[in-house]
Design a protein around this motif. Structure first.
Motif, PDB file in Angstrom:
ATOM      1  N   THR A   1       0.980  -1.221  -0.025  1.00 57.91           N
ATOM      2  CA  THR A   1       0.117  -0.063   0.038  1.00 57.91           C
ATOM      3  C   THR A   1       0.621   1.368  -0.276  1.00 57.91           C
ATOM      4  O   THR A   1       1.641   1.067   0.590  1.00 57.91           O
ATOM      5  N   PRO A   2       0.214   1.841  -0.710  1.00 55.73           N
ATOM      6  CA  PRO A   2       1.701   3.905  -1.026  1.00 55.73           C
ATOM      7  C   PRO A   2       1.421   4.293   0.164  1.00 55.73           C
ATOM      8  O   PRO A   2       0.272   4.243   0.723  1.00 55.73           O
ATOM      9  N   GLU A   3       2.178   4.862   0.589  1.00 59.54           N
ATOM     10  CA  GLU A   3       1.786   5.659   1.536  1.00 59.54           C
ATOM     11  C   GLU A   3       1.159   6.822   1.680  1.00 59.54           C
ATOM     12  O   GLU A   3       1.571   7.464   0.432  1.00 59.54           O
ATOM     13  N   ARG A   4      -0.090   7.563   1.932  1.00 59.28           N
ATOM     14  CA  ARG A   4      -0.694   8.480   2.081  1.00 59.28           C
ATOM     15  C   ARG A   4      -0.351   9.820   2.719  1.00 59.28           C
ATOM     16  O   ARG A   4      -0.637  10.867   2.424  1.00 59.28           O
ATOM     17  N   ARG A   5       0.353   9.520   3.422  1.00 66.01           N
ATOM     18  CA  ARG A   5       0.386  11.356   4.071  1.00 66.01           C
ATOM     19  C   ARG A   5       2.331  11.958   3.618  1.00 66.01           C
ATOM     20  O   ARG A   5       2.690  10.870   3.510  1.00 66.01           O
ATOM     21  N   LYS A   6       1.569  12.986   3.632  1.00 61.74           N
ATOM     22  CA  LYS A   6       2.623  13.567   2.666  1.00 61.74           C
ATOM     23  C   LYS A   6       3.769  14.245   4.064  1.00 61.74           C
ATOM     24  O   LYS A   6       4.455  14.903   3.299  1.00 61.74           O
ATOM     25  N   ASN A   7       3.124  14.243   5.801  1.00 60.91           N
ATOM     26  CA  ASN A   7       3.955  14.876   6.741  1.00 60.91           C
ATOM     27  C   ASN A   7       3.991  13.778   7.383  1.00 60.91           C
ATOM     28  O   ASN A   7       3.713  14.025   8.096  1.00 60.91           O
ATOM     29  N   LEU A   8       5.804  13.705   7.012  1.00 61.93           N
ATOM     30  CA  LEU A   8       6.122  12.451   8.281  1.00 61.93           C
ATOM     31  C   LEU A   8       6.309  12.730   9.349  1.00 61.93           C
ATOM     32  O   LEU A   8       6.388  11.906  10.256  1.00 61.93           O
ATOM     33  N   SER A   9       6.748  13.863   9.446  1.00 57.96           N
ATOM     34  CA  SER A   9       7.507  14.945  10.127  1.00 57.96           C
ATOM     35  C   SER A   9       6.367  14.908  11.167  1.00 57.96           C
ATOM     36  O   SER A   9       6.597  14.542  12.641  1.00 57.96           O
ATOM     37  N   LEU A  10       5.331  15.411  10.742  1.00 59.98           N
ATOM     38  CA  LEU A  10       4.028  15.546  12.025  1.00 59.98           C
ATOM     39  C   LEU A  10       4.040  14.343  12.666  1.00 59.98           C
ATOM     40  O   LEU A  10       2.844  13.995  13.467  1.00 59.98           O
ATOM     41  N   ARG A  11       4.200  12.902  11.219  1.00 59.04           N
ATOM     42  CA  ARG A  11       3.367  11.954  11.765  1.00 59.04           C
ATOM     43  C   ARG A  11       4.391  11.733  13.622  1.00 59.04           C
ATOM     44  O   ARG A  11       3.472  10.650  14.012  1.00 59.04           O
ATOM     45  N   GLU A  12       5.451  11.594  13.288  1.00 56.12           N
ATOM     46  CA  GLU A  12       6.601  10.979  14.025  1.00 56.12           C
ATOM     47  C   GLU A  12       6.063  11.772  15.416  1.00 56.12           C
ATOM     48  O   GLU A  12       5.833  11.284  16.393  1.00 56.12           O
ATOM     49  N   LEU A  13       5.361  13.335  15.315  1.00 61.38           N
ATOM     50  CA  LEU A  13       4.424  14.256  15.941  1.00 61.38           C
ATOM     51  C   LEU A  13       3.138  13.150  17.132  1.00 61.38           C
ATOM     52  O   LEU A  13       3.611  14.039  18.467  1.00 61.38           O
ATOM     53  N   VAL A  14       3.109  13.389  16.381  1.00 56.95           N
ATOM     54  CA  VAL A  14       1.753  12.837  16.404  1.00 56.95           C
ATOM     55  C   VAL A  14       1.920  10.798  17.565  1.00 56.95           C
ATOM     56  O   VAL A  14       1.537  11.144  18.613  1.00 56.95           O
ATOM     57  N   ASP A  15       3.098  10.733  17.233  1.00 55.49           N
ATOM     58  CA  ASP A  15       3.051   9.598  17.769  1.00 55.49           C
ATOM     59  C   ASP A  15       4.091   9.474  19.213  1.00 55.49           C
ATOM     60  O   ASP A  15       3.342   9.323  20.322  1.00 55.49           O
ATOM     61  N   LYS A  16       4.523  10.994  19.361  1.00 56.47           N
ATOM     62  CA  LYS A  16       5.477  11.276  20.206  1.00 56.47           C
ATOM     63  C   LYS A  16       4.608  11.904  21.405  1.00 56.47           C
ATOM     64  O   LYS A  16       3.832  11.310  22.338  1.00 56.47           O
ATOM     65  N   ALA A  17       3.221  12.649  20.441  1.00 56.78           N
ATOM     66  CA  ALA A  17       2.411  13.913  21.767  1.00 56.78           C
ATOM     67  C   ALA A  17       1.345  12.323  22.274  1.00 56.78           C
ATOM     68  O   ALA A  17       0.990  12.123  23.646  1.00 56.78           O
ATOM     69  N   TYR A  18       0.928  11.412  21.510  1.00 56.11           N
ATOM     70  CA  TYR A  18       0.002  10.113  22.030  1.00 56.11           C
ATOM     71  C   TYR A  18       0.632  10.065  23.015  1.00 56.11           C
ATOM     72  O   TYR A  18      -0.364   9.806  23.988  1.00 56.11           O
ATOM     73  N   LEU A  19       1.670   9.728  23.648  1.00 56.42           N
ATOM     74  CA  LEU A  19       2.359   8.427  24.873  1.00 56.42           C
ATOM     75  C   LEU A  19       2.153   9.899  25.496  1.00 56.42           C
ATOM     76  O   LEU A  19       1.370   9.700  26.777  1.00 56.42           O
ATOM     77  N   ILE A  20       1.661  10.572  25.737  1.00 58.63           N
ATOM     78  CA  ILE A  20       2.288  11.886  26.698  1.00 58.63           C
ATOM     79  C   ILE A  20       0.593  12.262  26.586  1.00 58.63           C
ATOM     80  O   ILE A  20      -0.224  12.108  28.349  1.00 58.63           O
TER      81      ILE A  20
END
Length: 77
Positions: free
Chosen positions: A4-23
């Motif tokens: 499946t091709p990656e749909r997300r365009k802003n991968l750095s924001l995706r990393e921030l989502v993962d980081k923030a979710y933990l908090i």
């Protein structure tokens, strides 16, 4: 097997989502509600405090994505 091709365009924001979710995950837990209301609004403040350099639009995206992630992980909540 198809890839499946990656749909997300802003991968750095995706990393921030993962980081923030933990908090901010505890703010979505109904068990942590105050007077019957979730504490989701506090998640915005925590994200802004922890990631002060990101624009408000990204804070909204992070909290919205985190909300969906929480609901997907805890369907009965």
């Amino acid at each position: 097997m198809s890839i499946t091709p990656e749909r997300r365009k802003n991968l750095s924001l995706r990393e921030l989502v993962d980081k923030a979710y933990l908090i901010i995950e505890p703010f979505f837990d109904p068990g942590n509600a105050w007077n019957g209301q979730t504490l989701e609004h506090l998640a915005y403040r925590v994200v802004r405090d922890q990631l002060p350099d990101i624009p408000p639009e990204d804070v909204q995206i992070i909290v919205s994505a985190s909300t969906r992630m929480y609901r997907a992980k805890h369907p009965g909540a």
